[in-house]
Design a protein around this motif. Structure first.
Motif, PDB file in Angstrom:
ATOM      1  N   GLY A   1       0.829  -1.184  -0.088  1.00 57.03           N
ATOM      2  CA  GLY A   1      -0.034  -0.051  -0.060  1.00 57.03           C
ATOM      3  C   GLY A   1       0.695   1.426  -0.050  1.00 57.03           C
ATOM      4  N   GLU A   2       0.131   2.106  -0.789  1.00 56.14           N
ATOM      5  CA  GLU A   2       1.052   3.591  -0.718  1.00 56.14           C
ATOM      6  C   GLU A   2      -0.030   4.915  -0.738  1.00 56.14           C
ATOM      7  OE1 GLU A   2       4.425   5.669  -3.344  1.00 56.14           O
ATOM      8  OE2 GLU A   2       3.546   4.029  -4.179  1.00 56.14           O
ATOM      9  N   GLY A   3       0.196   5.494   0.264  1.00 58.23           N
ATOM     10  CA  GLY A   3      -0.674   6.828   0.488  1.00 58.23           C
ATOM     11  C   GLY A   3       0.302   7.982   0.106  1.00 58.23           C
ATOM     12  N   LYS A   4      -0.456   9.278   0.512  1.00 60.07           N
ATOM     13  CA  LYS A   4       0.301  10.472   0.472  1.00 60.07           C
ATOM     14  C   LYS A   4       1.374  10.451   1.699  1.00 60.07           C
ATOM     15  CE  LYS A   4      -3.404  12.556   0.713  1.00 60.07           C
ATOM     16  NZ  LYS A   4      -4.411  13.902   0.990  1.00 60.07           N
ATOM     17  N   GLU A   5       1.222   9.867   2.672  1.00 60.78           N
ATOM     18  CA  GLU A   5       2.040  10.074   3.826  1.00 60.78           C
ATOM     19  C   GLU A   5       2.322   8.605   4.600  1.00 60.78           C
ATOM     20  OE1 GLU A   5       0.217  13.061   6.474  1.00 60.78           O
ATOM     21  OE2 GLU A   5       0.939  14.712   5.276  1.00 60.78           O
ATOM     22  N   ALA A   6       2.375   7.435   3.724  1.00 58.78           N
ATOM     23  CA  ALA A   6       2.642   6.469   4.652  1.00 58.78           C
ATOM     24  C   ALA A   6       3.080   5.122   3.465  1.00 58.78           C
ATOM     25  CB  ALA A   6       1.748   5.858   5.409  1.00 58.78           C
ATOM     26  N   LEU A   7       3.813   4.163   3.712  1.00 56.20           N
ATOM     27  CA  LEU A   7       3.895   3.164   2.753  1.00 56.20           C
ATOM     28  C   LEU A   7       3.752   1.853   3.770  1.00 56.20           C
ATOM     29  CD1 LEU A   7       7.517   3.977   1.379  1.00 56.20           C
ATOM     30  CD2 LEU A   7       5.323   4.313   0.196  1.00 56.20           C
ATOM     31  N   VAL A   8       3.146   0.844   3.184  1.00 54.34           N
ATOM     32  CA  VAL A   8       2.799  -0.245   3.870  1.00 54.34           C
ATOM     33  C   VAL A   8       3.491  -1.480   3.282  1.00 54.34           C
ATOM     34  CG1 VAL A   8       0.827  -1.563   5.034  1.00 54.34           C
ATOM     35  CG2 VAL A   8       0.475   0.759   4.715  1.00 54.34           C
ATOM     36  N   TYR A   9       4.163  -2.097   3.917  1.00 54.01           N
ATOM     37  CA  TYR A   9       4.764  -3.447   3.559  1.00 54.01           C
ATOM     38  C   TYR A   9       4.284  -4.750   4.271  1.00 54.01           C
ATOM     39  CZ  TYR A   9       8.280  -0.902   1.082  1.00 54.01           C
ATOM     40  OH  TYR A   9       9.214  -0.238   0.019  1.00 54.01           O
ATOM     41  N   GLU A  10       4.341  -5.872   3.800  1.00 56.92           N
ATOM     42  CA  GLU A  10       3.967  -7.180   4.204  1.00 56.92           C
ATOM     43  C   GLU A  10       5.310  -7.297   4.881  1.00 56.92           C
ATOM     44  OE1 GLU A  10       1.411 -10.133   2.170  1.00 56.92           O
ATOM     45  OE2 GLU A  10       3.048  -9.625   0.829  1.00 56.92           O
ATOM     46  N   GLY A  11       5.230  -8.289   6.336  1.00 57.58           N
ATOM     47  CA  GLY A  11       6.344  -8.554   6.959  1.00 57.58           C
ATOM     48  C   GLY A  11       6.120  -9.842   7.608  1.00 57.58           C
ATOM     49  N   LEU A  12       7.070 -10.511   8.181  1.00 55.72           N
ATOM     50  CA  LEU A  12       6.922 -11.382   9.279  1.00 55.72           C
ATOM     51  C   LEU A  12       7.417 -11.117  10.655  1.00 55.72           C
ATOM     52  CD1 LEU A  12       8.178 -14.622   7.007  1.00 55.72           C
ATOM     53  CD2 LEU A  12       5.894 -14.159   8.010  1.00 55.72           C
ATOM     54  N   GLY A  13       6.708 -11.616  11.497  1.00 54.76           N
ATOM     55  CA  GLY A  13       6.924 -11.460  13.092  1.00 54.76           C
ATOM     56  C   GLY A  13       6.848 -12.983  13.434  1.00 54.76           C
ATOM     57  N   LEU A  14       5.993 -13.209  14.592  1.00 53.91           N
ATOM     58  CA  LEU A  14       5.550 -14.169  15.064  1.00 53.91           C
ATOM     59  C   LEU A  14       4.487 -15.160  13.861  1.00 53.91           C
ATOM     60  CD1 LEU A  14       4.813 -13.850  18.825  1.00 53.91           C
ATOM     61  CD2 LEU A  14       6.976 -14.829  17.768  1.00 53.91           C
ATOM     62  N   GLY A  15       3.977 -13.978  13.159  1.00 53.24           N
ATOM     63  CA  GLY A  15       3.283 -14.500  11.983  1.00 53.24           C
ATOM     64  C   GLY A  15       3.350 -13.329  11.000  1.00 53.24           C
ATOM     65  N   PRO A  16       2.309 -13.291   9.988  1.00 49.66           N
ATOM     66  CA  PRO A  16       2.219 -12.302   9.009  1.00 49.66           C
ATOM     67  C   PRO A  16       1.862 -10.924   9.688  1.00 49.66           C
ATOM     68  CG  PRO A  16       1.020 -14.070   8.265  1.00 49.66           C
ATOM     69  CD  PRO A  16       1.375 -14.526   9.789  1.00 49.66           C
ATOM     70  N   VAL A  17       2.489 -10.051   9.221  1.00 51.45           N
ATOM     71  CA  VAL A  17       2.552  -8.568   9.953  1.00 51.45           C
ATOM     72  C   VAL A  17       2.282  -7.474   8.812  1.00 51.45           C
ATOM     73  CG1 VAL A  17       3.427  -9.196  12.071  1.00 51.45           C
ATOM     74  CG2 VAL A  17       4.791  -8.011  10.383  1.00 51.45           C
ATOM     75  N   ALA A  18       1.658  -6.491   9.089  1.00 51.34           N
ATOM     76  CA  ALA A  18       1.915  -5.229   8.217  1.00 51.34           C
ATOM     77  C   ALA A  18       2.754  -4.113   8.715  1.00 51.34           C
ATOM     78  CB  ALA A  18       0.350  -4.524   7.796  1.00 51.34           C
ATOM     79  N   LEU A  19       3.845  -3.662   8.274  1.00 57.62           N
ATOM     80  CA  LEU A  19       4.524  -2.488   8.768  1.00 57.62           C
ATOM     81  C   LEU A  19       4.151  -1.434   7.951  1.00 57.62           C
ATOM     82  CD1 LEU A  19       6.509  -5.309   8.256  1.00 57.62           C
ATOM     83  CD2 LEU A  19       7.959  -3.749   9.377  1.00 57.62           C
ATOM     84  N   LYS A  20       3.584  -0.223   8.608  1.00 58.59           N
ATOM     85  CA  LYS A  20       3.201   0.954   8.148  1.00 58.59           C
ATOM     86  C   LYS A  20       4.485   2.052   8.343  1.00 58.59           C
ATOM     87  CE  LYS A  20      -0.335   4.513   8.184  1.00 58.59           C
ATOM     88  NZ  LYS A  20      -1.707   4.754   8.499  1.00 58.59           N
ATOM     89  N   PHE A  21       4.897   2.606   7.419  1.00 60.70           N
ATOM     90  CA  PHE A  21       6.080   3.600   7.675  1.00 60.70           C
ATOM     91  C   PHE A  21       5.371   5.102   7.344  1.00 60.70           C
ATOM     92  CE2 PHE A  21       8.047  -0.454   6.579  1.00 60.70           C
ATOM     93  CZ  PHE A  21       9.428  -0.349   7.040  1.00 60.70           C
ATOM     94  N   HIS A  22       5.340   5.662   8.437  1.00 68.24           N
ATOM     95  CA  HIS A  22       4.636   7.159   8.249  1.00 68.24           C
ATOM     96  C   HIS A  22       5.709   8.050   7.592  1.00 68.24           C
ATOM     97  CE1 HIS A  22       1.290   6.834  11.168  1.00 68.24           C
ATOM     98  NE2 HIS A  22       1.790   5.536  11.036  1.00 68.24           N
TER      99      HIS A  22
END
Length: 286
Positions: A100-121
């Protein structure tokens, strides 16, 4: 330039030290002078210059001569040190694709204990001055680099998600570091990209979640079809909370009405479902 896991893996410990020092020094300097940076990291000037050259080639640091010679972090550099910190904590073990990509953030898939989303402001990525005007938590005057504005934004969103769970249907917050929020990975798509089979049921669910968030002391303040997610079973999730306000805010009712109006107008345009704003507000504020 996007986040490169390959570049992160290749970083030398001196380069990580320089990135972290730049972050700290940017609280005092718009552009960090080389001599100040060299003294801070306790390396030779030639070593620092060499490492800075690599970081600039990888799009993590920028150099300029105006208004004076100096260096500053850019988004991918700040993304990098946040990811390193989250990895060391064990929150994240792998970074996937951007989803995902917005005006003020990028969102990536990732792995932690399971699937996660990482939102970069990335507050101010397009226009920092307009971001300063629209986000009341930013200082009106004084030195506030975009990296710290982005950190404030992520912290506010993380606080909102913590307060709203589990009463309100929002992604489960897992962790945050600097300007990155790690949360539950939600499948599905934003409302504007869906064709709903039962739109009235979804509209009622959205308004019910707005009501519950209001009861929890949070008004979204930027709600629209672009920050409501719907999964395959038409389960609703409200996302993107950094601009939330308290119901005690002097313009709270007006802002809440704007949120609600955005939603009911969308359903009227796309599905021809009429819902009077007065009735919707009475439901939300009951």
């Amino acid at each position: 330039m996007g986040i490169s896991a390959d570049h992160i893996r290749k970083l030398h410990k001196y380069e990580i030290r320089i990135l972290v020092a730049l972050e700290r020094l940017m609280k005092r300097y718009q552009w960090v002078p080389l001599d100040i940076l060299t003294r801070t990291v306790r390396l030779s000037e030639s070593e620092v210059s060499y490492r800075l050259g690599r970081l600039m080639d990888w799009g993590m640091v920028r150099y300029d001569t105006v208004p004076y010679e100096g260096y500053t972090l850019i988004f991918s550099g700040y993304d990098t040190i946040a990811l390193i910190s989250l990895t060391r904590k064990g929150t994240v073990s792998a970074l996937g694709c951007m989803i995902g990509e917005g005006k003020e953030a990028l969102v990536y898939e990732g792995l932690g204990l399971g699937p996660v989303a990482l939102k970069f402001h990335h507050v101010g990525q397009r226009s920092f001055q307009s971001a300063r005007v629209t986000r009341e938590y930013l200082p009106e005057q004084g030195h506030c680099p975009w990296i710290f504005a982005s950190g404030y934004s992520a912290e506010r969103e993380y606080q909102a998600l913590q307060r709203l769970q589990p009463a309100v249907s929002v992604p489960l917050p897992i962790d945050h570091n600097r300007h990155v929020v790690v949360m539950e990975l939600i499948s599905g798509a934003t409302l504007n990209r869906c064709r709903l089979s039962e739109p009235r049921v979804v509209l009622d669910a959205i308004l019910e979640n707005v009501r519950k968030s209001y009861e929890a002391g949070i008004i979204h303040s930027d709600l629209s079809e672009f920050n409501v997610m719907v999964d395959g079973d038409e389960q609703v999730y409200l996302i993107d909370w950094p601009q939330w306000i308290d119901p005690a805010h002097p313009n709270a009712e007006e802002i809440l009405a704007r949120d609600v109006d955005n939603i009911i107008r969308y359903f009227d345009r796309k599905y021809r479902i009429s819902y009077a704003l007065q009735d919707a507000m009475a439901l939300v504020m009951r």
